[in-house]
Design a protein around this motif. Sequence first.
Motif, mmCIF file in Angstrom:
data_model
loop_
_atom_site.group_PDB
_atom_site.id
_atom_site.type_symbol
_atom_site.label_atom_id
_atom_site.label_comp_id
_atom_site.label_asym_id
_atom_site.label_seq_id
_atom_site.Cartn_x
_atom_site.Cartn_y
_atom_site.Cartn_z
ATOM 1 N N ARG A 40 5.874 9.711 9.436
ATOM 2 C CA ARG A 40 5.557 9.152 8.123
ATOM 3 C C ARG A 40 6.717 8.306 7.603
ATOM 4 O O ARG A 40 6.517 7.211 7.061
ATOM 5 C CB ARG A 40 5.242 10.279 7.150
ATOM 6 C CG ARG A 40 4.684 9.796 5.815
ATOM 7 C CD ARG A 40 4.057 10.915 5.033
ATOM 8 N NE ARG A 40 5.032 11.909 4.628
ATOM 9 C CZ ARG A 40 4.999 13.179 4.974
ATOM 10 N NH1 ARG A 40 4.050 13.629 5.771
ATOM 11 N NH2 ARG A 40 5.932 14.023 4.549
ATOM 12 N N THR A 41 7.940 8.784 7.794
ATOM 13 C CA THR A 41 9.120 8.042 7.350
ATOM 14 C C THR A 41 9.267 6.733 8.119
ATOM 15 O O THR A 41 9.581 5.697 7.540
ATOM 16 C CB THR A 41 10.383 8.896 7.535
ATOM 17 O OG1 THR A 41 10.227 10.119 6.809
ATOM 18 C CG2 THR A 41 11.610 8.171 7.015
ATOM 19 N N VAL A 42 9.032 6.779 9.430
ATOM 20 C CA VAL A 42 9.129 5.576 10.266
ATOM 21 C C VAL A 42 8.128 4.527 9.809
ATOM 22 O O VAL A 42 8.447 3.337 9.671
ATOM 23 C CB VAL A 42 8.887 5.938 11.745
ATOM 24 C CG1 VAL A 42 8.763 4.684 12.593
ATOM 25 C CG2 VAL A 42 10.018 6.794 12.283
ATOM 26 N N LEU A 43 6.898 4.955 9.562
ATOM 27 C CA LEU A 43 5.840 4.034 9.147
ATOM 28 C C LEU A 43 6.161 3.400 7.799
ATOM 29 O O LEU A 43 6.068 2.174 7.627
ATOM 30 C CB LEU A 43 4.512 4.793 9.076
ATOM 31 C CG LEU A 43 3.255 3.964 8.797
ATOM 32 C CD1 LEU A 43 2.932 3.080 9.990
ATOM 33 C CD2 LEU A 43 2.075 4.882 8.491
ATOM 34 N N GLU A 44 6.547 4.210 6.840
ATOM 35 C CA GLU A 44 6.847 3.699 5.498
ATOM 36 C C GLU A 44 8.045 2.766 5.522
ATOM 37 O O GLU A 44 8.069 1.751 4.816
ATOM 38 C CB GLU A 44 7.099 4.885 4.553
ATOM 39 C CG GLU A 44 5.862 5.741 4.325
ATOM 40 C CD GLU A 44 6.155 7.040 3.586
ATOM 41 O OE1 GLU A 44 7.357 7.276 3.278
ATOM 42 O OE2 GLU A 44 5.217 7.811 3.318
ATOM 43 N N ASP A 45 9.031 3.095 6.329
ATOM 44 C CA ASP A 45 10.228 2.269 6.432
ATOM 45 C C ASP A 45 9.901 0.880 6.971
ATOM 46 O O ASP A 45 10.411 -0.128 6.478
ATOM 47 C CB ASP A 45 11.239 2.962 7.350
ATOM 48 C CG ASP A 45 12.604 2.316 7.299
ATOM 49 O OD1 ASP A 45 13.285 2.472 6.275
ATOM 50 O OD2 ASP A 45 12.977 1.639 8.263
ATOM 51 N N ASP A 74 0.854 -1.182 0.000
ATOM 52 C CA ASP A 74 0.000 0.000 0.000
ATOM 53 C C ASP A 74 0.899 1.244 0.000
ATOM 54 O O ASP A 74 1.599 1.518 0.979
ATOM 55 C CB ASP A 74 -0.888 -0.016 1.251
ATOM 56 C CG ASP A 74 -1.828 1.175 1.317
ATOM 57 O OD1 ASP A 74 -1.869 1.955 0.339
ATOM 58 O OD2 ASP A 74 -2.521 1.331 2.343
ATOM 59 N N LEU A 75 0.885 2.007 -1.096
ATOM 60 C CA LEU A 75 1.726 3.197 -1.217
ATOM 61 C C LEU A 75 0.983 4.491 -0.886
ATOM 62 O O LEU A 75 1.491 5.578 -1.153
ATOM 63 C CB LEU A 75 2.304 3.302 -2.625
ATOM 64 C CG LEU A 75 3.370 2.280 -3.012
ATOM 65 C CD1 LEU A 75 3.881 2.558 -4.417
ATOM 66 C CD2 LEU A 75 4.528 2.294 -2.034
ATOM 67 N N MET A 76 -0.187 4.378 -0.290
ATOM 68 C CA MET A 76 -0.940 5.578 0.077
ATOM 69 C C MET A 76 -0.190 6.346 1.160
ATOM 70 O O MET A 76 0.088 5.823 2.233
ATOM 71 C CB MET A 76 -2.332 5.205 0.569
ATOM 72 C CG MET A 76 -3.158 6.390 1.053
ATOM 73 S SD MET A 76 -3.659 7.496 -0.289
ATOM 74 C CE MET A 76 -5.036 6.570 -0.977
ATOM 75 N N PHE A 96 6.351 6.635 -1.513
ATOM 76 C CA PHE A 96 4.951 6.663 -1.125
ATOM 77 C C PHE A 96 4.377 8.005 -1.563
ATOM 78 O O PHE A 96 5.000 9.050 -1.399
ATOM 79 C CB PHE A 96 4.806 6.497 0.389
ATOM 80 C CG PHE A 96 5.101 5.114 0.888
ATOM 81 C CD1 PHE A 96 4.080 4.295 1.343
ATOM 82 C CD2 PHE A 96 6.401 4.626 0.877
ATOM 83 C CE1 PHE A 96 4.358 3.020 1.799
ATOM 84 C CE2 PHE A 96 6.687 3.348 1.333
ATOM 85 C CZ PHE A 96 5.657 2.546 1.793
ATOM 86 N N GLU A 97 3.185 7.969 -2.125
ATOM 87 C CA GLU A 97 2.569 9.196 -2.634
ATOM 88 C C GLU A 97 1.067 9.049 -2.575
ATOM 89 O O GLU A 97 0.531 8.018 -2.138
ATOM 90 C CB GLU A 97 3.025 9.456 -4.074
ATOM 91 C CG GLU A 97 2.767 8.289 -4.990
ATOM 92 C CD GLU A 97 3.419 8.433 -6.352
ATOM 93 O OE1 GLU A 97 2.944 7.783 -7.280
ATOM 94 O OE2 GLU A 97 4.391 9.206 -6.471
ATOM 95 N N LYS A 98 0.392 10.120 -2.984
ATOM 96 C CA LYS A 98 -1.069 10.054 -3.006
ATOM 97 C C LYS A 98 -1.489 9.059 -4.071
ATOM 98 O O LYS A 98 -1.435 9.327 -5.264
ATOM 99 C CB LYS A 98 -1.655 11.445 -3.276
ATOM 100 C CG LYS A 98 -1.449 12.414 -2.122
ATOM 101 C CD LYS A 98 -2.093 13.753 -2.407
ATOM 102 C CE LYS A 98 -1.892 14.699 -1.227
ATOM 103 N NZ LYS A 98 -2.496 16.031 -1.472
#
Length: 400
Positions: free
Chosen positions: A248-253, A236-238, A305-307
């Motif tokens: 946000r960086t921690v979550l995506e990582d 999920d790239l939302m 990650f992007e909209k």
Amino acid sequence: MIKSRVIYVGVLGLSLGICYVKPSTAASLVAYTLIFLMLLSIVHVWWIYSKFTYTQSLDKKFLTKGDKVRFEFSTWNETPFFYPNLEVEFYGMHSVFMKDFKTKKIYVPARSQKTFAYEIECKYRGYYEIGIHKVNILDFLGLIRLSYKVMEPKVVTVYPRVVVLERFPVYPNRIEESEAIANGRWGMGNLTSDVREYVYGDSMRKVHWKLSAKQQSIMVKNEDSTMQAKVYVLLDLMQRGSLDIENRTVLEDQMIECVIAVLYYCLGHDIHTSFGYFQEQMRLYAAHNRSHFEELYEKLFKIKFEKSIPFSEVVGRLPTMEEGKGYCVGITSELDFSLYDQINKLVEVGNHVIIILVSLGEEETKVLETREIIRRALIKLGVVYYAIGVGEELSQILNS
């Protein structure tokens, strides 16, 4: 600086007014001294700007998440005049390194050198610009600021970790083959489809010893199961725009590490796997064994990650899965009822679904209640559900 200018203009105006209204030697001396100091200050700051020199260095440019890098910068003053006010601004001030790099005010005595060192822990994957962005040179009266801009920052490349899983609930469909993987006997009695060079992580049981001796290089067998599972690993790239840059960086990582761990496990067992995500369009990348892992690893390292579209729509865009033979592993940071509906459709035709939810653990009570309702409903469907908080060790949770 504005305050200094207001005070200077006020004092200068007052002294000039006194000279005009009631001329005197003392008033004229004050006025001329203020004007002389301003001119001297301008000449001094331009002199510093023309003579300013610095160096900056990194002890390494390529790291794995968790490693530390040492950054140093030095400045020299080879003139007989001191550098009174220098403000050093860094590139990392508006990134996840904002706690490490803050504007630093320094002064440098005449004919001397100052060196500053930073040891930075690289906690998250990605490309990061660090180093000196610009140096603001202020005059000793605080009236003038000249910016010495550094156009070439230092770049650090931080690769994500590869977490090795001992087990994960993805197996070929035949019961005996599932048991073989669980018991460490996978590969016995399967058909050899081709032979390739050894890749780090391949089991020694797959080595083709006769051909290796002939080729003078370690060769391994690619073995096909008679009923091979098809695994789709979806990310999920939302982008969660409501979060600040660090969270946000921690979550995506953490989500990226989950995907890497699952792909490494599947490809290490020669399970046919497709990695997919939505970025302008649905993108799927097929892989069959660990020799393909490096390519996927590079994609995940660079992915942004992007909209994007909701993850439920990403799951809905999967190619038609053969009834009862597919696995869908979804890595997301959000659960909603639309996603539940898409998962239900996959389960109804006999496919296996695994959901890995990554969260910060700071959600509102209403969100947590909705998430718990969906979690219970998914478990009733037979979905394997993992919840991973930021900072938790993946191997402990996904191996359980």
